[in-house]
Design an enzyme around this catalytic site. Structure first.
Site: not given
Ligand code: GUN
Length: 297
Positions: A99, A122, A55
């Site tokens: 995350q 998110d 990301k």
């Molecule tokens: N863990 C796996 N996918 C995601 C996501 O899209 N956002 C977050 N915050 N954690 C994740």
């Protein structure tokens, strides 16, 4: 049947990221500060490290400032909530994610709900989910948003189609259902959501003009479960042992691609499909937030 259209996440995500890069570059050239995305990572979960690094790299490539905040696995819920409160207040931060998964002693709901919904890129906060359900501007969870962008990129027809979603998670299945039934493009589908308690799942999946598999079981969807000519979107991403690979594993989806692809009209590969769109969608959310609430105005 002719060979299916491969819905290529690399091509579609590059197209979306190029567009976002232009938007950011133009705004920055006219004096705005660059968007700033922060990712909070707790402990050292290998998969989380990989996602967050990816990301950050994609954000920076298109001119978004990216910060990773690392906290030890033993951090208390109160201390993590204090970091969330600080990021909520910071005018230099346009959007942030915490995350998941979090260590067992921390409530994911408490953390998710503490994020200011205007910075919740998110799209997990109840305000954003509620706004999506009411068709108001909102952040949309990145995987479903990425799928919508993929359908848009390849101009897949959706109006009047029967979309069957396998999986009802808060992050994918549920928001996906909201998006596919709304009065918009992509959308205007008749939507069926199937889950672990659905009897005769194959009966339902065979009705699908658009089948979205998001249950997290490798190669679960077989050719017998798919209507010839359907569009198949594979959200699964699981590592399975594979001695023929140097790494010792292969990444596979929820769909048995080799068996299913030949009977579809279009299908996403794994890897190289939905996963790449998810990252581009998070970046789209960050740019949207920067425009709506931050320095991008
Ligand atoms: N863990 C796996 N996918 C995601 C996501 O899209 N956002 C977050 N915050 N954690 C994740």
């Amino acid at each position: 049947m002719s060979s299916p259209l491969i819905l290529d996440g690399k091509i579609a995500s590059i197209a979306l990221l190029d567009q976002l890069q232009q938007q950011v570059t133009q705004a920055v050239a006219s004096g705005k500060r660059a968007p700033h995305l922060v990712a909070v990572i707790v402990g050292n979960n290998g998969a989380s490290e990989t996602y967050v690094a990816s990301k950050a790299a994609h954000s920076e490539k298109i001119g978004i400032q990216s910060t990773i905040r690392r906290l030890p696995a033993e951090v208390s819920e109160a201390d993590l909530l204090a970091v969330v409160a600080e990021l909520n207040q910071d005018p230099e931060v346009d959007g942030f994610i915490v995350q998941l998964p979090l260590p067992a002693h921390i409530s994911e709901a408490a953390v998710t709900n503490a994020i200011d919904w205007r910075k919740d890129v998110d799209g997990f906060h109840p305000e954003n989910v509620g706004r999506l359900a009411k068709n108001l501007p909102s952040y949309v969870s990145a995987t479903p948003l990425g799928i919508v962008k993929m359908l848009e990129h390849y101009q897949v027809e959706t109006a009047g189609k029967h979309c069957v979603i396998v999986g009802r998670s808060n992050i994918v299945g549920m928001p996906m259902a909201l998006l596919m039934q709304r009065n918009a493009y992509p959308g205007n589908c008749t939507v069926t959501v199937c889950h672990s308690r659905t009897p005769d799942l194959a009966y339902h999946t065979r009705q699908a003009d658009i089948l979205i598999a998001a249950l997290g079981k490798p190669r679960f969807v077989t050719a017998e479960m798919v209507k010839p000519g359907a569009v198949v979107i594979d959200v699964g991403i699981t590592r399975v042992p594979d001695a023929s690979k140097k790494s010792g594993y292969a990444v596979v989806g929820d769909v048995d691609f080799a068996a299913v692809a030949p009977i579809t009209s279009a299908i996403t590969p794994v890897p190289g499909g939905v996963g790449l769109m998810t990252i581009a969608a998070l970046i789209q959310n960050t740019v949207n937030g920067w425009v709506a609430f931050g320095a991008g105005q």
